[in-house]
Scaffold this motif. Structure first.
Motif, PDB file in Angstrom:
ATOM      1  N   UNK A  90       1.384  -1.530  -0.161  1.00  0.00           N
ATOM      2  CA  UNK A  90      -0.268  -0.374  -0.199  1.00  0.00           C
ATOM      3  C   UNK A  90       0.650   1.279   0.092  1.00  0.00           C
ATOM      4  N   UNK A  91       2.625   1.002   0.322  1.00  0.00           N
ATOM      5  CA  UNK A  91       2.910   2.046   1.188  1.00  0.00           C
ATOM      6  C   UNK A  91       3.589   2.848  -0.610  1.00  0.00           C
ATOM      7  N   UNK A  92       4.003   1.539  -0.658  1.00  0.00           N
ATOM      8  CA  UNK A  92       4.748   2.202  -3.076  1.00  0.00           C
ATOM      9  C   UNK A  92       3.422   2.562  -3.129  1.00  0.00           C
ATOM     10  N   UNK A  93       2.261   1.643  -3.202  1.00  0.00           N
ATOM     11  CA  UNK A  93       1.034   1.926  -4.216  1.00  0.00           C
ATOM     12  C   UNK A  93       1.159   3.345  -4.112  1.00  0.00           C
ATOM     13  N   UNK A  94       0.930   3.975  -2.783  1.00  0.00           N
ATOM     14  CA  UNK A  94       0.869   5.919  -2.939  1.00  0.00           C
ATOM     15  C   UNK A  94       2.208   6.087  -3.429  1.00  0.00           C
ATOM     16  N   UNK A  95       3.670   5.541  -2.800  1.00  0.00           N
ATOM     17  CA  UNK A  95       4.539   6.697  -3.555  1.00  0.00           C
ATOM     18  C   UNK A  95       4.541   6.783  -5.005  1.00  0.00           C
ATOM     19  N   UNK A  96       4.018   5.287  -5.209  1.00  0.00           N
ATOM     20  CA  UNK A  96       3.929   5.284  -7.290  1.00  0.00           C
ATOM     21  C   UNK A  96       2.593   6.482  -7.755  1.00  0.00           C
ATOM     22  N   UNK A  97       1.850   6.450  -7.383  1.00  0.00           N
ATOM     23  CA  UNK A  97       1.099   7.451  -7.662  1.00  0.00           C
ATOM     24  C   UNK A  97       1.341   9.117  -7.008  1.00  0.00           C
ATOM     25  N   UNK A  98       1.946   9.136  -6.416  1.00  0.00           N
ATOM     26  CA  UNK A  98       2.648  10.862  -6.223  1.00  0.00           C
ATOM     27  C   UNK A  98       3.566  10.648  -7.188  1.00  0.00           C
ATOM     28  N   UNK A  99       4.665   9.419  -7.360  1.00  0.00           N
ATOM     29  CA  UNK A  99       6.025  10.293  -8.101  1.00  0.00           C
ATOM     30  C   UNK A  99       4.997  10.602  -9.653  1.00  0.00           C
ATOM     31  N   UNK A 100       4.086  10.121  -9.932  1.00  0.00           N
ATOM     32  CA  UNK A 100       3.210   9.870 -11.232  1.00  0.00           C
ATOM     33  C   UNK A 100       2.679  11.382 -11.708  1.00  0.00           C
ATOM     34  N   UNK A 101       2.131  12.126 -10.151  1.00  0.00           N
ATOM     35  CA  UNK A 101       1.607  12.982 -10.145  1.00  0.00           C
ATOM     36  C   UNK A 101       3.039  14.268 -10.020  1.00  0.00           C
ATOM     37  N   UNK A 102       3.690  13.634  -9.124  1.00  0.00           N
ATOM     38  CA  UNK A 102       5.224  14.517  -9.378  1.00  0.00           C
ATOM     39  C   UNK A 102       5.454  15.012 -10.854  1.00  0.00           C
ATOM     40  N   UNK A 103       5.880  14.008 -11.670  1.00  0.00           N
ATOM     41  CA  UNK A 103       6.527  14.076 -13.414  1.00  0.00           C
ATOM     42  C   UNK A 103       5.704  15.361 -13.764  1.00  0.00           C
ATOM     43  N   UNK A 104       4.801  15.691 -13.729  1.00  0.00           N
ATOM     44  CA  UNK A 104       4.411  16.623 -14.333  1.00  0.00           C
ATOM     45  C   UNK A 104       4.238  17.798 -14.312  1.00  0.00           C
ATOM     46  N   UNK A 105       5.473  18.054 -12.663  1.00  0.00           N
ATOM     47  CA  UNK A 105       5.873  19.440 -12.606  1.00  0.00           C
ATOM     48  C   UNK A 105       7.123  19.607 -12.302  1.00  0.00           C
ATOM     49  N   UNK A 106       7.878  18.466 -11.481  1.00  0.00           N
ATOM     50  CA  UNK A 106       9.978  18.583 -11.958  1.00  0.00           C
ATOM     51  C   UNK A 106      10.134  17.469 -12.132  1.00  0.00           C
ATOM     52  N   UNK A 107      11.160  17.668 -12.585  1.00  0.00           N
ATOM     53  CA  UNK A 107      11.782  16.740 -13.690  1.00  0.00           C
ATOM     54  C   UNK A 107      12.402  15.646 -13.216  1.00  0.00           C
ATOM     55  N   UNK A 108      12.432  14.376 -13.766  1.00  0.00           N
ATOM     56  CA  UNK A 108      12.730  13.185 -12.659  1.00  0.00           C
ATOM     57  C   UNK A 108      14.388  13.077 -11.640  1.00  0.00           C
ATOM     58  N   UNK A 109      15.637  14.569 -12.362  1.00  0.00           N
ATOM     59  CA  UNK A 109      16.291  14.193 -11.484  1.00  0.00           C
ATOM     60  C   UNK A 109      15.973  14.829 -10.203  1.00  0.00           C
ATOM     61  N   UNK A 110      15.265  16.112 -10.395  1.00  0.00           N
ATOM     62  CA  UNK A 110      14.992  16.012  -9.377  1.00  0.00           C
ATOM     63  C   UNK A 110      14.148  16.547  -8.118  1.00  0.00           C
ATOM     64  N   UNK A 111      13.348  15.100  -8.431  1.00  0.00           N
ATOM     65  CA  UNK A 111      12.600  13.840  -7.848  1.00  0.00           C
ATOM     66  C   UNK A 111      13.480  12.900  -6.825  1.00  0.00           C
ATOM     67  N   UNK A 112      14.555  12.778  -7.507  1.00  0.00           N
ATOM     68  CA  UNK A 112      15.197  11.866  -7.467  1.00  0.00           C
ATOM     69  C   UNK A 112      16.400  12.424  -6.545  1.00  0.00           C
ATOM     70  N   UNK A 113      16.705  13.432  -6.487  1.00  0.00           N
ATOM     71  CA  UNK A 113      17.013  14.154  -5.696  1.00  0.00           C
ATOM     72  C   UNK A 113      16.855  13.893  -4.199  1.00  0.00           C
ATOM     73  N   UNK A 114      14.926  14.887  -4.306  1.00  0.00           N
ATOM     74  CA  UNK A 114      14.442  15.270  -2.905  1.00  0.00           C
ATOM     75  C   UNK A 114      14.634  13.386  -2.230  1.00  0.00           C
ATOM     76  N   UNK A 115      14.001  12.189  -2.972  1.00  0.00           N
ATOM     77  CA  UNK A 115      14.525  10.560  -2.210  1.00  0.00           C
ATOM     78  C   UNK A 115      15.395  10.334  -1.421  1.00  0.00           C
ATOM     79  N   UNK A 116      16.626  10.785  -2.513  1.00  0.00           N
ATOM     80  CA  UNK A 116      17.790  10.003  -1.616  1.00  0.00           C
ATOM     81  C   UNK A 116      18.174  10.749  -0.617  1.00  0.00           C
TER      82      UNK A 116
END
Length: 284
Positions: A167-193
């Motif tokens: 369930x946690x990974x499902x929510x994370x995946x959906x938030x990642x998809x939503x955020x991908x429309x706004x921030x680039x993948x490198x930005x998301x990767x940086x914040x995740x890490x």
């Protein structure tokens, strides 16, 4: 549409290829995680993974064409913070499930993640979930009952750990998809890490244990697969439609089952195989 919205060229075929490779990497990573976390502890293993992950994120961000400062700036920082916290917590939960349940059983339950994503895509992403998808979700739930076998004296409470992780990974995946429309993948990767390493480092150091040279080498392999897998995951959600690539996440179950059988000597129970087949068929 706002001119500040991030645009990534859509390429579903490339997305499918990256997702297949990512699932193989994750399956190998999970096998290493089960061994190391079972020998030492979940928090230390996760912390070491994040040290390498964060170092790679900083290196790639510094080399980004837009510059380090511009790349780390998120238009949705609260969402990025939530994703980072959710991911590090989910990793700890799922690795615990691998140790408690075994790789095959945990992954059989984790295979329900795409069905959870489908169910939550409406309230989180605003996508339409019609009767066909709800029917598939219902069938997948039946498959989960076959795997868990409640009421037959064989249900393991440890299965709840894997369910929470899914369930946690499902929510994370959906938030990642939503955020991908706004921030680039490198930005998301940086914040995740970075968010993850800040959270897990003090916990990992508190639970530190000395490692053997062989396990240290395996830890290095785990760090490499972790960094590659999570970066590729942020890429795939940015370039491909979620509905196209989601069925290919089931390959992780197949890859993990083969590795668990060949390397760890685990055996898949008949009910687990049948239930997994029902869940996969429902998701596809």
């Amino acid at each position: 549409m706002s001119q500040d919205t991030f645009h990534e060229p859509q390429n579903n075929r490339l997305g499918v290829a990256i997702m297949c490779a990512t699932m193989l990497i994750f399956a190998f990573q999970d096998m290493l995680s089960k061994h190391l976390a079972g020998t030492y502890n979940v928090y230390m293993v996760t912390a070491i993974r994040y040290w390498v992950l964060a170092a790679l994120a900083v290196f790639l961000t510094a080399r980004h064409a837009d510059g380090f400062r511009a790349t780390i700036q998120s238009r949705m920082p609260k969402l990025q913070l939530l994703r980072g916290v959710l991911l590090v917590a989910q990793i700890c939960v799922m690795v615990s499930a691998f140790v408690l349940l075994g790789l095959i059983e945990a992954h059989a339950i984790f295979a329900s993640t795409p069905l959870v994503i489908a169910a939550l895509s409406g309230p989180i992403l605003g996508e339409h979930v019609g009767w066909r998808r709800w029917t598939a979700i219902g069938i997948g739930f039946i498959g989960m009952l076959i795997i868990l076998r409640p009421g037959f004296g064989v249900f393991s409470p440890y299965a709840l750990v894997a369910i929470v992780g899914a369930m946690m990974f499902a929510v994370y995946s959906l938030l990642t998809r939503h955020d991908a429309h706004v921030d680039g993948p490198q930005t998301s990767f940086f914040w995740d890490s970075v968010v993850g390493v800040i959270i897990i480092t003090p916990i990992g150091l508190w639970n530190w244990q000395a490692m053997t040279p062989v396990d240290a080498m395996m830890m290095g392999m785990l760090c490499c697969t972790s960094a590659a897998g999570h970066y590729m995951l942020t890429r795939v959600y940015a370039i491909a439609e979620a509905s196209v690539i989601q069925p290919f996440t089931y390959l992780q179950l197949a890859f993990a089952a083969v590795l668990a059988r060949l390397v760890l000597g685990e055996v898949m129970q008949p009910t687990t195989a049948i239930g997994s087949a029902v869940v996969v068929a429902a998701g596809i």
